[in-house]
Enzyme design. Structure first.
Site: not given
Ligand code: NAD
Length: 317
Positions: A8, A12, A55, A143, A147
């Site tokens: 992923g 972000q 994944i 979600y 988690k």
């Molecule tokens: P995001 O949605 O910006 O990025 C996720 C990426 O995963 C995307 O590029 C998407 O294309 C890719 N993806 C989705 N399904 C996939 C799959 N089956 N195989 C491979 N790639 C896949 O998310 P993020 O904000 O970068 O978050 C990353 C992690 O951090 C996640 O586990 C999220 O729950 C956790 N998180 C994020 C935040 C936040 O504020 N950004 C807060 C708490 C936890």
């Protein structure tokens, strides 16, 4: 030597973590991957090894781990809170079955695994203020369910199989490089774009709704510092509360008005995301992370707002 696979990586967090890790560990030692290509990430894709990995496809995942001799997997592929409520089946499939594939690959090939949890792993019956490291976790979003279950699954793989699993419960993350992927705290990113473009923003989160937040440079440090932490000091593993600040939309608007005095904040509350926000803590107790791996965030609300506005101004020019 660390050989890292980030799943992923075009999201972000991943888009910034990849660059940061390539600086620290060397470009050839950090393999970025995503289930599909995305526009706007050409620099990241060209700056080191990149693989298309879903994944949910364990064969491709384990082949990439073998090919690059990976010993550390940072699993960022996931569906976030707001999108997860629109498509709970997909959220379960990626966040749980995908995580299971990552853990199995790691077990078979002796890899460390870092997977972020979230403040969403708590729920309406969790104590809301200064939420403890260990407390009630009865989330009521898909979600959040994935988690909380993901934390347990990672702990199980550590205890049962000795897989070195580690994780943090991230709050809302604020950054300017890549837009957030459909979470409840996204308002706290969009507000800066609209402040610069239109000098006003309409919030989908209600006034007085406090949530924990963190600026991206601190989130990157949390991931890298926990991966490098001495395992003997880690009592919790999955997953550590981490936070940097807690605010509501009004406080955020006030911090923006110090730089853009005419900034106006309006409200058009989205009931789905408001309900999610209401089920999350107001503020976390992150003392376990501070004690066990020296967690110490650098940015508060004001220093984050100053940096966000400076960096976004350049980006939007
Ligand atoms: P995001 O949605 O910006 O990025 C996720 C990426 O995963 C995307 O590029 C998407 O294309 C890719 N993806 C989705 N399904 C996939 C799959 N089956 N195989 C491979 N790639 C896949 O998310 P993020 O904000 O970068 O978050 C990353 C992690 O951090 C996640 O586990 C999220 O729950 C956790 N998180 C994020 C935040 C936040 O504020 N950004 C807060 C708490 C936890």
């Amino acid at each position: 030597m660390r050989k890292i696979l980030i799943t992923g990586a075009l999201g972000q967090i991943g888009s910034e973590l990849t660059a940061e890790m390539r600086k620290i560990y060397g470009s050839s030692n950090v393999v970025a991957s995503n289930r599909s290509m995305k526009k706007g990430h050409e620099e990241l894709i060209e700056s080191g090894p990149f693989e298309i990995i879903d994944i949910n496809d364990p064969v491709t995942l384990s082949a990439a781990v073998d090919k690059h001799k990976i010993n550390t997997i940072v699993n960022l592929a996931a569906i976030l809170s707001a999108i997860g409520e629109k498509d709970p089946q997909q959220c379960w499939n990626i966040n749980m079955n995908g995580l299971y594939n990552v853990l199995e690959t790691a077990r078979e090939r002796n890899c460390m695994v870092f997977t972020p949890s979230s403040i969403a792993a708590f729920g309406p019956s969790t104590p809301k203020d200064n939420t403890p490291q260990e407390t009630i976790q009865r989330p009521n979003t898909m979600y959040g369910v994935t988690k909380a279950a993901g934390e347990l699954l990672c702990d199980y793989y550590y205890k049962k199989f000795g897989v070195d699993t580690r994780g943090v419960r991230f709050p809302g993350l604020i950054s300017y490089k890549t837009l957030p992927g459909g979470g409840t705290t996204d308002y706290a990113v969009h507000i800066y774009y609209d402040a610069l473009k239109n000098k006003k923003y309409t919030s989908f989160i209600r006034k007085g709704t406090y949530m924990d937040m963190m600026y991206m440079p601190d989130a990157l440090s949390a991931i890298i510092d926990l991966i490098e932490a001495n395992p003997q000091r880690l009592m919790h593993r999955n997953a550590y509360n981490v936070t940097a600040m807690s605010f509501d939309p009004e406080m955020l608007a006030d911090s923006i008005r110090k730089f853009i005095p005419e900034f106006e904040l309006l409200y058009d509350v989205d009931p789905i995301r408001q309900e999610i926000a209401d089920s999350w803590p107001n503020s976390l107790d992150d003392s376990a992370a501070r004690e066990q791996w020296d967690w110490n965030p650098k940015y508060d609300l004001q220093s984050m707002t100053k940096d966000m506005l400076e960096k976004l101004r350049v980006k939007l020019d």
